[in-house]
Write a protein that holds these residues in place. Sequence first.
Motif, PDB file in Angstrom:
ATOM      1  N   ASN A 295       0.821  -1.215   0.000  1.00  0.00           N
ATOM      2  CA  ASN A 295       0.000   0.000   0.000  1.00  0.00           C
ATOM      3  C   ASN A 295       0.849   1.256   0.000  1.00  0.00           C
ATOM      4  N   CYS A 296       1.997   1.183   0.666  1.00  0.00           N
ATOM      5  CA  CYS A 296       2.900   2.340   0.742  1.00  0.00           C
ATOM      6  C   CYS A 296       3.298   2.790  -0.656  1.00  0.00           C
ATOM      7  N   PHE A 297       3.700   1.859  -1.503  1.00  0.00           N
ATOM      8  CA  PHE A 297       4.149   2.213  -2.852  1.00  0.00           C
ATOM      9  C   PHE A 297       2.996   2.757  -3.691  1.00  0.00           C
ATOM     10  N   TRP A 298       1.840   2.113  -3.617  1.00  0.00           N
ATOM     11  CA  TRP A 298       0.706   2.552  -4.422  1.00  0.00           C
ATOM     12  C   TRP A 298       0.227   3.937  -4.010  1.00  0.00           C
ATOM     13  N   LEU A 299       0.153   4.194  -2.701  1.00  0.00           N
ATOM     14  CA  LEU A 299      -0.343   5.488  -2.232  1.00  0.00           C
ATOM     15  C   LEU A 299       0.648   6.608  -2.539  1.00  0.00           C
ATOM     16  N   CYS A 300       1.944   6.321  -2.410  1.00  0.00           N
ATOM     17  CA  CYS A 300       2.947   7.338  -2.747  1.00  0.00           C
ATOM     18  C   CYS A 300       2.935   7.631  -4.247  1.00  0.00           C
ATOM     19  N   LEU A 301       2.740   6.589  -5.054  1.00  0.00           N
ATOM     20  CA  LEU A 301       2.630   6.795  -6.499  1.00  0.00           C
ATOM     21  C   LEU A 301       1.390   7.615  -6.831  1.00  0.00           C
ATOM     22  N   LEU A 302       0.294   7.337  -6.134  1.00  0.00           N
ATOM     23  CA  LEU A 302      -0.942   8.093  -6.354  1.00  0.00           C
ATOM     24  C   LEU A 302      -0.740   9.567  -6.025  1.00  0.00           C
ATOM     25  N   ASN A 303      -0.041   9.833  -4.938  1.00  0.00           N
ATOM     26  CA  ASN A 303       0.209  11.219  -4.545  1.00  0.00           C
ATOM     27  C   ASN A 303       1.008  11.956  -5.607  1.00  0.00           C
ATOM     28  N   ALA A 304       2.101  11.351  -6.044  1.00  0.00           N
ATOM     29  CA  ALA A 304       2.953  12.002  -7.042  1.00  0.00           C
ATOM     30  C   ALA A 304       2.207  12.188  -8.362  1.00  0.00           C
ATOM     31  N   ALA A 305       1.440  11.172  -8.767  1.00  0.00           N
ATOM     32  CA  ALA A 305       0.703  11.261 -10.031  1.00  0.00           C
ATOM     33  C   ALA A 305      -0.372  12.342  -9.961  1.00  0.00           C
ATOM     34  N   THR A 306      -1.044  12.454  -8.802  1.00  0.00           N
ATOM     35  CA  THR A 306      -2.074  13.484  -8.635  1.00  0.00           C
ATOM     36  C   THR A 306      -1.467  14.871  -8.768  1.00  0.00           C
ATOM     37  N   SER A 307      -0.310  15.072  -8.155  1.00  0.00           N
ATOM     38  CA  SER A 307       0.364  16.371  -8.250  1.00  0.00           C
ATOM     39  C   SER A 307       0.690  16.712  -9.692  1.00  0.00           C
ATOM     40  N   LEU A 308       1.206  15.728 -10.422  1.00  0.00           N
ATOM     41  CA  LEU A 308       1.609  15.963 -11.805  1.00  0.00           C
ATOM     42  C   LEU A 308       0.403  16.270 -12.693  1.00  0.00           C
ATOM     43  N   VAL A 309      -0.663  15.481 -12.537  1.00  0.00           N
ATOM     44  CA  VAL A 309      -1.865  15.684 -13.357  1.00  0.00           C
ATOM     45  C   VAL A 309      -2.531  17.011 -13.001  1.00  0.00           C
ATOM     46  N   ALA A 310      -2.553  17.353 -11.716  1.00  0.00           N
ATOM     47  CA  ALA A 310      -3.133  18.627 -11.311  1.00  0.00           C
ATOM     48  C   ALA A 310      -2.403  19.791 -11.970  1.00  0.00           C
ATOM     49  N   GLY A 311      -1.093  19.633 -12.172  1.00  0.00           N
ATOM     50  CA  GLY A 311      -0.332  20.671 -12.854  1.00  0.00           C
ATOM     51  C   GLY A 311      -0.813  20.898 -14.281  1.00  0.00           C
ATOM     52  N   PHE A 312      -1.146  19.809 -14.975  1.00  0.00           N
ATOM     53  CA  PHE A 312      -1.689  19.943 -16.328  1.00  0.00           C
ATOM     54  C   PHE A 312      -3.024  20.678 -16.300  1.00  0.00           C
ATOM     55  N   ALA A 313      -3.883  20.320 -15.326  1.00  0.00           N
ATOM     56  CA  ALA A 313      -5.200  20.964 -15.230  1.00  0.00           C
ATOM     57  C   ALA A 313      -5.070  22.445 -14.924  1.00  0.00           C
ATOM     58  N   VAL A 314      -4.146  22.792 -14.040  1.00  0.00           N
ATOM     59  CA  VAL A 314      -3.986  24.186 -13.620  1.00  0.00           C
ATOM     60  C   VAL A 314      -3.316  25.011 -14.709  1.00  0.00           C
ATOM     61  N   PHE A 315      -2.205  24.526 -15.248  1.00  0.00           N
ATOM     62  CA  PHE A 315      -1.436  25.353 -16.189  1.00  0.00           C
ATOM     63  C   PHE A 315      -2.052  25.402 -17.580  1.00  0.00           C
ATOM     64  N   SER A 316      -2.887  24.439 -17.924  1.00  0.00           N
ATOM     65  CA  SER A 316      -3.610  24.571 -19.187  1.00  0.00           C
ATOM     66  C   SER A 316      -4.567  25.754 -19.116  1.00  0.00           C
ATOM     67  N   VAL A 317      -5.187  25.946 -17.951  1.00  0.00           N
ATOM     68  CA  VAL A 317      -6.100  27.082 -17.763  1.00  0.00           C
ATOM     69  C   VAL A 317      -5.324  28.392 -17.656  1.00  0.00           C
ATOM     70  N   LEU A 318      -4.190  28.381 -16.945  1.00  0.00           N
ATOM     71  CA  LEU A 318      -3.372  29.593 -16.857  1.00  0.00           C
ATOM     72  C   LEU A 318      -2.817  29.976 -18.230  1.00  0.00           C
ATOM     73  N   GLY A 319      -2.484  28.961 -19.033  1.00  0.00           N
ATOM     74  CA  GLY A 319      -2.033  29.246 -20.393  1.00  0.00           C
ATOM     75  C   GLY A 319      -3.129  29.891 -21.221  1.00  0.00           C
ATOM     76  N   PHE A 320      -4.361  29.438 -21.026  1.00  0.00           N
ATOM     77  CA  PHE A 320      -5.509  30.051 -21.697  1.00  0.00           C
ATOM     78  C   PHE A 320      -5.658  31.510 -21.282  1.00  0.00           C
ATOM     79  N   MET A 321      -5.519  31.778 -19.984  1.00  0.00           N
ATOM     80  CA  MET A 321      -5.679  33.146 -19.503  1.00  0.00           C
ATOM     81  C   MET A 321      -4.558  34.038 -20.047  1.00  0.00           C
ATOM     82  N   ALA A 322      -3.330  33.523 -20.058  1.00  0.00           N
ATOM     83  CA  ALA A 322      -2.213  34.298 -20.596  1.00  0.00           C
ATOM     84  C   ALA A 322      -2.417  34.569 -22.089  1.00  0.00           C
ATOM     85  N   HIS A 323      -2.966  33.588 -22.785  1.00  0.00           N
ATOM     86  CA  HIS A 323      -3.240  33.744 -24.215  1.00  0.00           C
ATOM     87  C   HIS A 323      -4.287  34.820 -24.456  1.00  0.00           C
ATOM     88  N   GLU A 324      -5.336  34.812 -23.635  1.00  0.00           N
ATOM     89  CA  GLU A 324      -6.408  35.781 -23.805  1.00  0.00           C
ATOM     90  C   GLU A 324      -5.943  37.201 -23.478  1.00  0.00           C
TER      91      GLU A 324
END
Length: 556
Positions: free
Chosen positions: A277-306
């Motif tokens: 469980n330790c490995f799976w949960l730590c992987l989930l944490n890191a993956a969530t952080s990385l994916v959240a970055g795509f969600a956040v910066f895609s929107v910030l890129g849109f705002m910068a573009h506009e």
Amino acid sequence: MELVNCEEVEGNIVGLGNVWRFPYLCYRNGGGAFLVPYVVVVVTCGIPLFLLESAMGQYTQQASITCWEKLCPIAQGIGYTGVIMRVYNCMSYIVILAWALLYLCFSFYAKLPWASCGHTWNTETCEDFNALNKYNQTINTNSTSPATEFWERRVLAISGGIEELGSVRWEILLCAIAMWVICYFCIWKGVKSTGKVVYFTATFPYVMLLVLLIRGLTLPGALQGIVYYLKPDLTPLLDPQVWMEAVTQVIFSFGVGGGLLASLCSYNPYNNNCYRNCFWLCLLNAATSLVAGFAVFSVLGFMAHEYNVGIAEVAESGPGLAFIAYPQAVAMMPLPQLWAICFFIMIILLGLDSQFVMMEGVIMPVIDLAPTVLRRPGRRELLLLVFSLFCFSMSILMVTEGGIYVLQVFDYYGTNASSKLFLSSLQCLIMGWIFGAERMCDVIEDMTGVRPSRFFSFCWRYLTPLVCTVSLIGALANYKPLTFNRTYTYPGWVNVLGWMMTLSSGLAVPVLAVYLLCTGKGSLKQRCIHLCQCADDLPLTRKQREELSKLTPDAL
């Protein structure tokens, strides 16, 4: 014992920091190159500490204070320190949830109130950047956005400083009351009720994150934002501060260093596979952080573009991202109410998860200190009610016009990185050298059927304490007095009170150790030996049973 499902531990390690801190750190510290120190720290600190704390709670079947009483009594102060830090966190964290709930309510308006100027709270410097861009007009550098003025003047009505607390913001207070009521009734029956709620609160944010990610990737300028997010720049890797920020991010996002994982895992059955469980949960944490970055910066890129500006002009972290930058970007999209509702539901559910486990991380250790009294029918509910009322009464200071200054003091000093790093280093040294790293590996093998790699033993003894201690020294050496928005400097007495908050938890370790040494029986050497020995009633590992059977064949 009731089983704490992985969802509750997930609620501890996946929170707001994954959404509003990691992406900004990645962008600011070399983009994709920041993943190098991040992964190194995850391997050398995050996973070893996560496994160690989880195994400690599962092995002793005790929460964060009494587990130390079983494993190494002289170190009980580590458990008390973690509980005190969580009390500070419970007081301040709920206010962030109240802000998010208030924004969620505003998201149902026919026109989002932070989308334009012209309201009673707006000033003459307010400019609708979207309208200016539509007519190809230049944005005034001294102007402020509607989202910023809505946040600072409508929601917070922020005062001139901590000396001017002003009146209570009743809307935020009512939202805070609603959040406390939700938290209380979700966890008042213990792990059984919390586990059922967390099935929803730990999984549904991923649905919202996926929706926001897909929407963000379809916006114009999204690619620009993602490139800025991940574009490698190796130069910052030569800066020790970048590596320290990676350590701090991992320590906080993995929820280690305060004994909270030990409390949560104390309800696991003895043979639960905490190693896997330790490995799976730590992987989930890191993956969530990385994916959240795509969600956040895609929107910030849109705002910068506009706005036709660089990403640096719109990139924010922390509350600035959640309550200014992202709402401002949402207001520029079609169907802005829908995306605002999705975003703030995600923020609330991520925050509720963390608040649940922090409250459990206070209540469970206290109950384990006096089980015969506090495990009686109705006692847990009463204890939780008293604790909730106490935290709520203290958090009233944070929902005043000067409340954000108070909240920042709690965040900066009450649960700072220095305390977490100190606890993490000390915990590894005690378990690695006094209890024994190899013995801990025997324990994990007996519980899970899998023996941990020798790398973990090396980390607990040498590598993790070294990384945490060096980071602690760096954090103390780089300490700067608290400021707000880089413009307001707190009075000196606030920093003094802040350090008193930090010491109120950190001093529990040496003070309790000295007290136990002074009140013990026998010579000083005998007392030291006794306080460094684990309890006799701990489960015997298979290796210990085999050794015992050789000495006394008839004993088993």
